[in-house]
Design an enzyme around this catalytic site. Structure first.
Site, PDB file in Angstrom:
ATOM      1  N   ASP A  93      44.921  50.754  63.074  1.00 52.70           N
ATOM      2  CA  ASP A  93      45.742  51.971  63.011  1.00 52.70           C
ATOM      3  C   ASP A  93      47.220  51.604  62.863  1.00 52.70           C
ATOM      4  OD1 ASP A  93      43.416  53.438  63.400  1.00 52.70           O
ATOM      5  OD2 ASP A  93      43.694  53.550  65.569  1.00 52.70           O
ATOM      6  N   GLY A 134      44.637  38.452  57.210  1.00 51.00           N
ATOM      7  CA  GLY A 134      45.629  39.331  56.620  1.00 51.00           C
ATOM      8  C   GLY A 134      45.062  40.533  55.899  1.00 51.00           C
ATOM      9  N   ASN A 146      38.356  47.863  56.490  1.00 50.58           N
ATOM     10  CA  ASN A 146      38.347  46.437  56.793  1.00 50.58           C
ATOM     11  C   ASN A 146      37.295  45.779  55.912  1.00 50.58           C
ATOM     12  OD1 ASN A 146      35.776  46.659  58.067  1.00 50.58           O
ATOM     13  ND2 ASN A 146      36.741  47.122  60.045  1.00 50.58           N
ATOM     14  N   SER A 148      23.850  54.969  89.351  1.00 49.19           N
ATOM     15  CA  SER A 148      25.295  55.186  89.320  1.00 49.19           C
ATOM     16  C   SER A 148      25.975  53.888  89.729  1.00 49.19           C
ATOM     17  CB  SER A 148      25.702  56.326  90.262  1.00 49.19           C
ATOM     18  OG  SER A 148      25.415  55.999  91.607  1.00 49.19           O
TER      19      SER A 148
END
Length: 329
Positions: free
Chosen positions: A258, A228, A195, A36
């Protein structure tokens, strides 16, 4: 032009650990691992591709319809989205599962240990588009984004059956989907958005060439990162290439794609030409690069149009000006 955005809705729990995971891992004991880490920082961010796109569109004056599945823990997130202009009335609320969650811890070496919990997302396959179309009057376009694979398949099939134009945006599911699923998701799409890496992955997994994919969709929109975006299509004599807008600073690239989709679909919804729609998307994407978090940016109309003019010329900014309404002057 009512547009429905179907896809994931999630929250990101991002933690930071001051140290190195490697110092606590014993290579020859990894089959018995039990460790942990004490995180000193926690950020909870709103996310999910559908919610991110809707947020961006709403910030440009649209009223997008969010389509996805969440848990009863969605109340605060719903309030945030509705306050910013997103229609959340068609979001499915699970009675048994929590909203999808991404939990990630990053150490000083930028190594990460992460877990994704799909949760209520698996119930997105229960959503039908016809009642949504009836509620809003009609659906002129549906974006089918990364989500439960069966939900994506169902939404795509319903769009074909009902004659609703759709945007294929498989993104993250391209890595997990097989060729049959991907072919099913993109064939007949009005727009295919990926993409550059995903475009090559699409060709490899479907077995279709670039020319064959182009023949099966209306327009192929390929984002190129710092270079671009490129748009090809049967109706275009030559590709449309739009340069990326310059950012003021680079803070976090998460959610940039997005935001581009949000701006591009806003332009499409408003009847703008493809070039100006892509310029609008590219400009909005820079706002996400400049902030940490996918829905933390703020837009003022005046400055937004000034930056558009600087990036793409005054004529483009003047044309777009009549089609956006930002939250601030």
């Amino acid at each position: 032009m009512p547009i429905a955005i179907a896809g994931s809705i999630a929250t990101d729990h991002l933690m930071t650990f001051s140290g190195r995971f490697a110092d606590s891992l014993v290579v020859d004991q990894l089959d018995k691992i039990s460790v942990s880490f004490l995180a000193h920082k926690l950020e909870i961010r709103r996310g999910g591709v559908a919610a991110n796109i809707c947020f961006g569109m709403a910030n440009l004056g649209q009223r997008p319809v969010l389509v996805g599945a969440v848990g009863e823990d969605f109340a605060d997130y719903r309030s945030w989205l509705e306050r910013h202009g997103v229609d959340c009335d068609s979001v499915h609320v699970s009675e048994t599962q929590h909203t999808a969650r991404f939990v990630c811890t990053t150490d000083d070496d930028m190594a990460q240990i992460a877990t994704f919990y799909a949760g209520a997302m698996s119930e997105a396959r229960e959503i039908e588009l016809a009642p949504i179309a009836a509620r809003v009057g009609a659906l002129d376009l549906v974006l089918v984004g990364a989500d439960d694979p069966e939900a994506m398949r169902r939404h795509t099939a319903e769009c074909r059956t009902r004659g609703i134009p759709f945007v294929a945006d498989p993104s993250q599911q391209l890595a997990f989907g097989d060729g049959e699923l991907i072919r099913d998701l993109i064939d007949g799409a009005e727009y295919l958005i990926t993409n550059e890496y995903e475009s090559h992955l699409t060709e490899r997994k479907t077995g279709w060439s670039d020319e064959e994919i182009t023949s099966r969709v209306g327009y192929r929109v390929t984002t190129l990162g710092k270079d671009g975006v490129r748009i090809t299509g049967r109706a275009l004599d030559e590709p449309i290439v739009v340069a990326a807008a310059r950012e003021v600073t680079k803070a976090d690239p998460t959610g940039v794609g997005d935001a581009f989709r949000a701006g591009f679909l806003t332009g499409v919804s408003e009847g703008l030409p493809l070039r100006e729609s892509a310029e609008l998307g590219s400009m909005l994407a820079t706002y996400v690069i400049e902030t940490v978090g996918t829905q933390e940016y703020e837009i003022g109309t005046g400055r937004f149009l000034e930056r558009l003019a600087e990036a793409y010329g005054q004529e483009s900014a003047d044309l777009i000006a009549g089609h956006i309404t930002c939250p601030r002057p």
